[in-house]
Design a protein around this motif. Structure first.
Motif, mmCIF file in Angstrom:
data_model
loop_
_atom_site.group_PDB
_atom_site.id
_atom_site.type_symbol
_atom_site.label_atom_id
_atom_site.label_comp_id
_atom_site.label_asym_id
_atom_site.label_seq_id
_atom_site.Cartn_x
_atom_site.Cartn_y
_atom_site.Cartn_z
ATOM 1 N N UNK A 1 0.813 -1.216 0.000
ATOM 2 C CA UNK A 1 0.000 0.000 0.000
ATOM 3 C C UNK A 1 0.847 1.268 0.000
ATOM 4 N N UNK A 2 1.981 1.194 0.663
ATOM 5 C CA UNK A 2 2.784 2.406 0.851
ATOM 6 C C UNK A 2 4.240 2.029 1.043
ATOM 7 N N UNK A 3 5.122 2.920 0.601
ATOM 8 C CA UNK A 3 6.560 2.718 0.789
ATOM 9 C C UNK A 3 7.207 4.059 1.083
ATOM 10 N N UNK A 4 8.070 4.099 2.111
ATOM 11 C CA UNK A 4 8.821 5.305 2.402
ATOM 12 C C UNK A 4 10.130 4.916 3.096
ATOM 13 N N UNK A 5 11.051 5.864 3.104
ATOM 14 C CA UNK A 5 12.341 5.632 3.763
ATOM 15 C C UNK A 5 12.748 6.898 4.507
ATOM 16 N N UNK A 6 13.633 6.724 5.462
ATOM 17 C CA UNK A 6 14.145 7.877 6.201
ATOM 18 C C UNK A 6 15.560 7.602 6.666
ATOM 19 N N UNK A 7 16.268 8.677 6.913
ATOM 20 C CA UNK A 7 17.661 8.607 7.352
ATOM 21 C C UNK A 7 17.714 8.563 8.874
ATOM 22 N N UNK A 8 18.490 7.637 9.415
ATOM 23 C CA UNK A 8 18.612 7.479 10.863
ATOM 24 C C UNK A 8 20.020 7.874 11.284
ATOM 25 N N UNK B 1 28.471 6.859 10.869
ATOM 26 C CA UNK B 1 27.745 7.075 9.622
ATOM 27 C C UNK B 1 26.277 6.725 9.825
ATOM 28 N N UNK B 2 25.384 7.456 9.172
ATOM 29 C CA UNK B 2 23.946 7.203 9.363
ATOM 30 C C UNK B 2 23.503 5.906 8.684
ATOM 31 N N UNK B 3 22.341 5.405 9.099
ATOM 32 C CA UNK B 3 21.718 4.244 8.484
ATOM 33 C C UNK B 3 20.425 4.687 7.813
ATOM 34 N N UNK B 4 19.875 3.785 7.005
ATOM 35 C CA UNK B 4 18.649 4.097 6.263
ATOM 36 C C UNK B 4 17.588 3.056 6.603
ATOM 37 N N UNK C 1 22.768 -0.252 5.998
ATOM 38 C CA UNK C 1 23.907 0.590 6.336
ATOM 39 C C UNK C 1 24.140 1.674 5.286
ATOM 40 N N UNK C 2 23.637 1.460 4.076
ATOM 41 C CA UNK C 2 23.817 2.421 2.991
ATOM 42 C C UNK C 2 22.478 2.713 2.343
ATOM 43 N N UNK C 3 22.423 3.818 1.624
ATOM 44 C CA UNK C 3 21.213 4.125 0.870
ATOM 45 C C UNK C 3 21.165 3.258 -0.384
ATOM 46 N N UNK C 4 19.987 2.695 -0.656
ATOM 47 C CA UNK C 4 19.796 1.824 -1.804
ATOM 48 C C UNK C 4 18.580 2.316 -2.574
ATOM 49 N N UNK C 5 18.735 2.454 -3.874
ATOM 50 C CA UNK C 5 17.614 2.905 -4.703
ATOM 51 C C UNK C 5 16.562 1.803 -4.788
ATOM 52 N N UNK C 6 15.306 2.173 -4.535
ATOM 53 C CA UNK C 6 14.190 1.235 -4.570
ATOM 54 C C UNK C 6 13.240 1.648 -5.688
#
Length: 277
Positions: A139-146, A152-155, A201-206
């Protein structure tokens, strides 16, 4: 002697009448019907985990569990001043009838110790593949930076799914609907929904997967042998009958390296429930 013979002839007739009368009693009401107030009073002593069994006693008991009074009393019975609750689950917001049942259930997972213990005992997703999500709709998909304690930040990638309803429902459950005056109490926009949360651990294009059917989930060891690798496959149509997927079919999402994988049902304290509730 004549009196004894008459009593002997009358005895089988009286037995037949008695058995017939007994059979009619069994075919009749078959029990005592108590007023609704009695069931509402008894419901005040029911534990949250016994609500289903209580509702199966009779139709009046089930009707009581549909009322706003039942869920309001259940909430007040287990509410404590030191309870840490979201704004929607606090007493001043529980006066709304809409989604009252769902909000009370959510609050119990914050306040009621046996329910909170269930969440803490749930195994991690890497140990139990979420096969229940097969053929669910995204139904829905979203991501955020932690930004945490790491340098280093996580996603965090979130997939909200609507579980597939069972094809065959029992006549008993399928035929019972809450009374019209309590439809708002039983409204739940997040019914049969869950959230799959994958932290990388890294940003990945979805790619865009909203509206597609989730058909495959696999998790194994990452290439660095220290983390996990998650593979998700989405299709345009459900997959039934044990049919195998081809590698070129559907949209494939690979998340690697993965720090954690979690699955939250709609009643879980960390599930971001709908603002329409």
């Amino acid at each position: 002697m004549d009196a004894q013979e008459e009593s002997i002839h009358e005895r089988p007739v009286s037995r037949k009448k008695k058995s017939k009368r007994h059979r009619e009693d069994l075919d009749g009401a078959g029990g005592e019907e108590y007023p609704m107030d009695i069931w509402l009073l008894l419901a005040s002593y029911i534990r949250p985990e016994d609500i289903v069994n209580f509702s199966l006693i009779c139709k009046n008991a089930w009707t009581v569990t549909c009322t706003a009074a039942f869920w309001t009393r259940l909430y007040r019975r287990h509410y404590t001043l030191d309870a840490s609750l979201p704004l929607r689950l606090r007493p001043e917001s529980m006066e709304k009838l809409r989604c009252l049942r769902a909000c009370v259930i959510r609050s119990l997972y914050h306040m009621y110790e046996p329910f909170a213990a269930r969440i803490s005992k749930n195994p991690a997703i890497p140990e139990s593949t979420p096969s229940t999500l097969k053929n669910s709709k995204c139904l829905l998909f979203w991501y955020r930076k932690i930004v945490g304690n790491r340098q280093e930040p996580m996603w965090e990638f979130n997939f909200k799914f609507k579980k597939q309803s069972p094809r065959l429902k029992s006549k008993c459950v399928g035929g019972l609907q809450p009374p019209v005056q309590y439809q708002d109490v039983h409204t739940n926009p997040d019914h049969d929904c869950c959230l799959l949360q994958v932290t990388t651990l890294n940003f990945i294009f979805i790619p865009i997967v909203m509206g597609m059917i989730f058909t495959l989930f696999t998790i194994n060891v990452s290439t660095d042998m220290r983390h996990h690798r998650v593979r998700l496959v989405f299709q345009d149509t459900p997959v039934h009958g044990g049919r195998k997927l081809r590698s070129e079919q559907g949209v494939q999402v690979i998340l690697d390296p993965v720090h954690s994988v979690r699955l939250f049902d709609w009643w879980h304290p960390q599930y971001p429930f709908s603002l329409r509730a």
